[in-house]
Design a protein around this motif. Structure first.
Motif: not given
Length: 846
Positions: A672-691
């Motif tokens: 399996f894979y894991f992906l590392l990224s960097r969110a600029k804000s908590p709001e950006q992170s939350a929207k991505f996680q919900k989707e």
């Protein structure tokens, strides 16, 4: 004069002590806190061990637990079912959970439960009936911390994978789980019937299969478990009984206990310093009294016994007070440490054994460390009542002093051995203390020689007097530099090591560091999830393949052969753990090869050279060229160590692996894979996680900001425990400092009165005393901090195995605080001389 009786010695000791009660109370204070720490810790340890024994069954919740990352073979399952009365199954895995009401998500520990577990103890829930009700229908128990974080309550909904559950109850605790674990991965219990419907358990998913068994009371579980072990190993499963859980918890507590005991021991050593310095100053002030007793016919031995009786009495009182205080303090320790222990409750019973040990230890310390200054009484001549007080006796070397030195060394060594459970510390610790004592003594003597040799005769009156006080008869240079210096050393080491340990948990988030992890990505979904991240303007910093495997053999020797070899220095965890391995053709910039050569591409039909971490090399005793065979879900892969990588700093959030394969070997293995990224804000992170959770329920996503917040909570609790325990030593150190400096006033009071009688102004006397105490405090503190640097460096390199990068701010504050406190107490000592007529002071002191 007839030979005095013992009752006469007791009366003389009592009469003299009444006049010097305030000084003897300061002597007592040097013992109280150290004994209090020792009694509190020993009482807590005794109560905890009793609680572990009493709660052993509820810690496991069953008689036997079998755990594996795959289902047990049918033959094993049938045999276990036949032997047991009842069994219960739990499927445990990490997944994202979300609250439909708000859309909030959180990484959680999902527990799919079937059967009557726990058989001992209970799932502590609110309401209480929810522990059983949640098994009937699409319901869940949710960890208390998680409900509080997102302002959810019983009756709301939580979504796990593709299934939405009603929150039937708040989970307060479960058998054997420490409270602190919920800070990172809060638990959610759901019925086993709905685990498959969540679609979270797929090929490649990391799942723990746990089966709990209840046996007849007369059944020999340990013998059955021992017979079962070979087959469990073949099935990659492990067992745990009530006895082994009890042993494991006791072993885990042993580490905590060593830390607690060392803290108490440091407080006790500071008390030893206080005893020795207080008695030294006290006895020097009693020289004239002893010489008068000698003139009246008392022998040196009788004079010695008078003051020894005082010390024994005061030592007993101080030890008893410390033991009573420690019995009260130990009530607080369960509240301080409860989050780190998997017990439902911890007793706070008073331990008579701990009190007895504390009193005996305190009394031994009082006598042993007071003997050095007390021995000089035996050689005080009757003529000292007529001669000037500054004339020293020249009676030669006292062999009893060397015997006392040996006894002190033996005592510290034996006590260290008992408190640490043996090991090299039992000899190195006393040697280190002796080295520090000799260094401080040498530093004090060097200071006396230097100011006498290079006395600045052209300086002002105030400076000349203050500097001359460092080497004049009855000077306190040696006593104060040794006592304050050693106290500073121990307190500084506590601050340095605490700071170093907390630095290891300081996970930074610089502008170039990833702060988001997407985990458990199946190979077929990796490109789609990477594209989804880009849609939300999230950069794909790393998209890393993970292959799960186990270590089969090292140089053709497997786990069984290694375990039989008692001389083997290979750590047990090397064979037991399940490895998450990756492969690539290049190393990251934070991965440094310290031995061998990195092989990025695998040549066809050639040996496979892997790269292992420094920690795995140490644990497996592997060298360049060592042959290691891996088991990848039944397929064996033969490899050779080609390079060893340096241990990566914890503060670095880049991915780290025990083992790295080159390209061309593992591409077709299940992964399996894991992906590392960097969110600029908590709001950006939350929207991505919900989707992400909406499209791929089995994928785990973690925002490091949430993890960091949980880690910060843990660090805060750890820091509180460290500071709470260090408070014992700090309080003792302050009391030792105060008692040493306060008692020293009786050595300087006549000189100050004489200066005032000769016309010196109050301001000049204050300046003389302030400068003298500043020089003493500064010299002692700087030497102590220097010793602490050396001690902390050795602890960091050889014990904690971490780089020594000390924070320079704490030593600066320590220097200012301890030196300032020394000067302040020294000035307070001068109030009596300045506020009263010289004749009144002299009469009072005569």
């Amino acid at each position: 004069m007839s030979k005095p009786s013992f009752s006469w010695l007791v009366k003389m000791a009592w009469r003299d002590s009444r006049r010097n009660l305030s000084r003897l109370l300061l002597f007592i204070s040097s013992i109280v806190i150290g004994i209090a720490a020792l009694v509190a810790i020993n009482s807590f340890s005794e109560n905890l061990q009793a609680d572990i024994d009493a709660q052993a069954q509820t810690l496991l919740g069953a008689d036997l637990k079998i755990e594996s990352n795959q289902q047990l073979p049918d033959s094993l399952s049938i045999e276990l079912e036949e032997k047991s009365i009842e069994q219960s199954t739990m499927l445990q895995f990490v997944s994202m959970a979300s609250f439909p009401k708000t859309g909030d998500t959180r990484l959680s520990m999902i527990n799919g439960l079937e059967g009557g577990y726990p058989f001992y103890g209970k799932l502590n829930t609110t309401p209480a009936e929810a522990a059983q009700d949640f098994k009937n229908g699409k319901k869940a128990l949710v960890d208390k911390s998680m409900l509080l974080q997102f302002n959810m309550s019983v009756g709301d909904s939580i979504k796990v994978g593709e299934v939405t559950f009603e929150i039937a109850g708040q989970l307060n605790s479960s058998p054997g789980a420490a409270g602190i674990t919920s800070s990172v991965t809060p638990s959610i219990f759901i019925p086993m019937d709905y685990v498959e419907a969540t679609q979270l358990v797929q090929i490649g998913s990391r799942v723990d299969y746990q089966t709990y068994f209840l046996f007849d009371k007369n059944f020999d579980i340990e013998t059955f478990r021992e017979d079962l072990s070979p087959r469990l190993r073949l099935a990659s499963a492990r067992s745990e009984s009530v006895a082994s859980r009890k042993e494991n918890i006791s072993e885990a507590f042993d580490t905590v206990n060593v830390f607690l005991n060392l803290v108490g021991f440091i407080a006790l050593l500071l008390g030893c310093i206080g005893v020795a310095s207080a008695v030294h100053i006290y006895i020097k002030d009693k020289i004239s009294t002893v010489s008068i007793l000698r003139c009246l016919g008392a022998s040196g031995r009788q004079a010695f016994l008078i003051y020894l009786l005082q010390i024994v009495a005061m030592g007993f009182v101080g030890s008893l007070l410390g033991a009573l205080l420690g019995s009260g303090i130990q009530v607080l320790l369960p509240a301080v440490l409860k989050d780190f222990l998997p017990l439902e409750s911890i007793s706070a019973n008073i331990s008579i054994t701990a009190i007895g040990q504390g009193v005996l230890t305190g009394l031994s310390i009082a006598v042993l460390f007071a003997l050095l200054p007390l021995l000089s009484i035996r050689r005080i001549s009757p003529l000292r009542s007529l001669r000037a007080s500054y004339e020293d006796d020249t009676a030669g070397i006292d062999p009893l002093r060397w015997m006392v030195y040996v006894l002190i060394f033996v005592f510290i060594t034996a006590f260290t051995y008992v408190q640490t459970g043996g090991g090299q510390e039992a000899i190195f610790f006393p040697i280190g203390i002796g080295f520090g004592f000799l260094l401080l003594t040498g530093n004090a003597k060097l200071a006396v020689w230097a100011v006498r040799k290079f006395f600045p005769t052209n300086w002002s009156f105030v400076w000349r007097q203050s500097i001359a006080n460092l080497y004049r008869p009855n000077n306190q240079t040696l006593t104060l530099i040794v006592s304050i210096g050693l106290g500073t050393t121990f307190i500084s080491i506590l601050f340095f090591t605490q700071d170093l340990l907390l630095q290891r948990l300081d996970i930074t988030s610089g502008n170039d560091q990833p702060n988001m992890l997407v985990y458990n990505i199946q190979s077929k979904d990796k490109d789609a999830i990477a594209n989804l991240a880009k849609e939300y303007d999230l950069p794909v910093l790393q998209n890393i393949p993970i292959v799960t495997m186990r270590l089969e053999t090292i140089d053709d020797l497997g786990k069984a052969e290694r375990m039989k070899d008692t001389t083997s220095d290979i750590s047990r965890w090397v064979y037991r753990r399940e490895y998450r391995v990756s492969y690539r053709d290049t190393l990251n910039e934070n991965e440094e090869v310290i031995e061998g050569t990195w092989h990025g591409d695998q040549p066809k039909s050639d040996s496979i050279f892997i790269s292992i971490s420094e920690r795995l090399a140490e644990g497996s005793n592997a060298k360049i060229g060592t042959k290691i065979v891996w088991n990848v879900q039944g397929a064996l892969i033969e490899t050779y160590v080609g390079s060893i990588r340096k241990r990566m700093e914890l503060a670095n959030t880049q991915a780290r692996f025990f083992v790295l394969f080159p390209n061309g070997v593992l591409e077709r293995a299940p992964q399996f894979y894991f992906l590392l990224s960097r969110a600029k804000s908590p709001e950006q992170s939350a929207k991505f996680q919900k989707e992400l959770v909406k499209r791929y329920p089995s994928v785990l996503a973690g925002d490091f900001s949430q993890v960091l917040k949980a880690v910060d909570e843990i660090i805060g609790k750890v820091s509180f425990v460290i500071r709470f325990m260090a408070l014992f030593s700090i309080l003792t150190g302050i009391l030792v400092l105060i008692s040493s400096v306060v008692l020293s006033k009786y050595q300087r009071i006549q000189e100050s009165v004489l200066l005032r009688t000769l016309g010196a102004k109050s301001r000049q006397i204050l300046m003389i005393n302030a400068l003298e105490y500043f020089m003493l405090g500064a010299l002692a503190t700087l030497t102590g901090i220097g010793l602490a640097f050396v001690g902390s460096y050795l602890l960091a390199i050889f014990l904690f195995e971490i780089p020594f990068t000390p924070n320079l701010l704490p030593p600066l504050w320590l220097f200012l605080s301890i030196t300032g406190l020394t000067v302040l107490i020294g000035l307070l000592n001068s109030r009596e001389v300045l506020n009263k007529p010289p004749l009144e002071v002299l009469r009072k002191e005569v």
